[in-house]
Scaffold this active site. Structure first.
Site, PDB file in Angstrom:
ATOM      1  N   TYR A 149       0.825  -1.210   0.000  1.00  0.00           N
ATOM      2  CA  TYR A 149       0.000   0.000   0.000  1.00  0.00           C
ATOM      3  C   TYR A 149       0.863   1.266   0.000  1.00  0.00           C
ATOM      4  O   TYR A 149       0.375   2.348  -0.314  1.00  0.00           O
ATOM      5  CB  TYR A 149      -0.950   0.031   1.205  1.00  0.00           C
ATOM      6  CG  TYR A 149      -2.045  -1.028   1.169  1.00  0.00           C
ATOM      7  CD1 TYR A 149      -2.241  -1.820   0.042  1.00  0.00           C
ATOM      8  CD2 TYR A 149      -2.884  -1.224   2.255  1.00  0.00           C
ATOM      9  CE1 TYR A 149      -3.232  -2.790   0.014  1.00  0.00           C
ATOM     10  CE2 TYR A 149      -3.882  -2.194   2.226  1.00  0.00           C
ATOM     11  CZ  TYR A 149      -4.048  -2.975   1.107  1.00  0.00           C
ATOM     12  OH  TYR A 149      -5.029  -3.937   1.071  1.00  0.00           O
ATOM     13  N   ASP A 197      -5.283  -6.657   5.964  1.00  0.00           N
ATOM     14  CA  ASP A 197      -6.482  -5.931   5.560  1.00  0.00           C
ATOM     15  C   ASP A 197      -7.599  -6.933   5.249  1.00  0.00           C
ATOM     16  O   ASP A 197      -8.740  -6.825   5.721  1.00  0.00           O
ATOM     17  CB  ASP A 197      -6.135  -5.097   4.314  1.00  0.00           C
ATOM     18  CG  ASP A 197      -7.232  -4.115   3.942  1.00  0.00           C
ATOM     19  OD1 ASP A 197      -8.204  -3.999   4.703  1.00  0.00           O
ATOM     20  OD2 ASP A 197      -7.105  -3.477   2.882  1.00  0.00           O
TER      21      ASP A 197
END
Ligand code: NAD
Length: 352
Positions: A143, A244
């Protein structure tokens, strides 16, 4: 007497209603366990945009940094949906996590006995005391890695340093020591070089924690094992992207979104504690939001930032007890007392 300074970021939508209940419970716990709390409020999200033009004013960062911990409600709502991306309420959320150096995200997945029927998993698979803690690395990995676009391609890069893996693994080992001393490190070391470094680093660090039983699992297997046999897990540690996905999967095993707490930690005492749900604009102001995720986030704060584990346990026990007969509409079942957001807060205080 120990005093703690807590910054409240109530935010938008149901944020103020649920944080008010959490504060009430924290005050009750303070009375009972002999400490005091002073509060300071600061703006984050849509309410901050309205008042100052930006979702994360500098004053908010300064107040949070000067406090022992932060309680966050939720941010966002249709009113601000047309703001440009970097000036949306959610940008404030990412901003505060970055500004406070919150690199570890803790998401418990706990089944409260009275709510077992809310889980999509069969009774005999979840058992009586499923209690998993997922530790997700929050500020590295794909990310945040280099990304780009070519004429007909695009790429994102997964990169972890030894230091990044060590600090998140240390959080997970320390947590395992306070729990059932079992740690599962999740990676994709059969394919990814970054995962091989992850695994080597976790193994090296494990020498410092001889009491913790460490095992390794590939992420695809872990996704399957979470629904096949969730009881096998105690603490899971994993990278940003795997965490996540797995934390959302694990949290749904516990049932309702209104029940799920989280903590984001910086390695020091300061942490940010918030429910995983959003600002629920559809029910804001109606007094029917479930405040338990925020109340349970306060319990996490007492345990992980304020070193008041008895108070944390007492809040969790009180919630479990209250749920035997009382429900907000989102978790209502036939035969229970249907209660409002405020009544739920009062009931937890009384039970404490
Ligand atoms: P949401 O979590 O706000 O709501 C999803 C559904 O769950 C809604 O039906 C809502 O009424 C219900 N719900 C959520 N929390 C509840 C509670 N405590 N009690 C009872 N019911 C509850 O997600 P969404 O609708 O996708 O997003 C709404 C806004 O929240 C958006 O602006 C979004 O960007 C924002 N958001 C903020 C955060 C955060 O602040 N951390 C997280 C997710 C979404």
């Amino acid at each position: 007497m120990q005093n703690y300074k807590i910054t409240l970021l109530k935010g938008d939508g149901i944020g103020p209603e649920i944080v008010d209940q959490a504060v009430k419970v924290l005050d009750r716990a303070a009375d009972k366990f002999g400490f005091t709390v002073t509060y300071d409020e600061a703006l984050l999200g849509g309410c901050a945009i309205d008042a100052t033009g930006v979702p994360l004013p500098d004053e908010t960062v300064a107040k949070c940094k000067a406090s022992d911990s932060v309680i966050l409600g939720a941010v966002g709502g249709p009113k601000w949906d047309n703001q440009p991306g970097n000036n949306r309420p959610e940008a404030g959320l990412l901003g505060i996590r970055g500004a406070l150096g919150l690199f570890a995200n803790l998401r418990p997945s706990v089944i409260f006995g009275p709510l077992k029927s809310a889980s999509p998993i069969k009774d005999d698979i979840i058992g009586d005391n499923m209690d998993i803690m997922i530790v997700r690395e929050l500020t590295g990995g794909i990310y945040f890695g280099e990304r780009g676009r070519g004429d007909d391609c695009a790429w994102d890069t997964e990169k972890y340093s030894v230091a990044e893996v060590e600090r998140i693994a240390r959080v997970a080992f320390d947590l395992a020591m306070k729990r059932n001393k079992k740690l599962t490190s999740v990676d994709k070391a059969n394919v990814l070089e970054s995962s091989r470094l992850w695994r080597e680093t976790v193994i090296r660090l494990s020498a410092e924690y001889p009491e913790v039983e460490l095992n390794h699992m590939y992420v695809d297997n872990c996704a399957m094992q979470l629904v096949r046999n969730p009881k096998q897990f105690d603490v899971i540690v994993t990278s940003n992207i795997f965490g996540d996905i797995l934390s959302d999967e694990a949290s749904m095993i516990a049932g309702s979104i209104g029940m799920l707490a989280s903590a984001s930690l910086s390695g020091g005492k300061l942490g940010l504690y918030e429910p995983i749900h959003g600002s629920a604009p559809d029910i804001a102001g109606l007094g029917i939001a479930n405040p338990l995720a925020t109340i349970l986030s306060v319990a996490m704060m007492l345990r992980y930032s304020l070193a008041q584990p008895e108070a944390a346990q007492a809040i969790e026990d009180a919630v479990s007890e209250v749920l035997k007969t009382n429900r907000t509409p989102d978790i209502y079942e036939e035969g229970m007392n249907k209660v409002s957001c405020e009544q739920m807060g009062d009931l937890v205080c009384q039970m404490l």
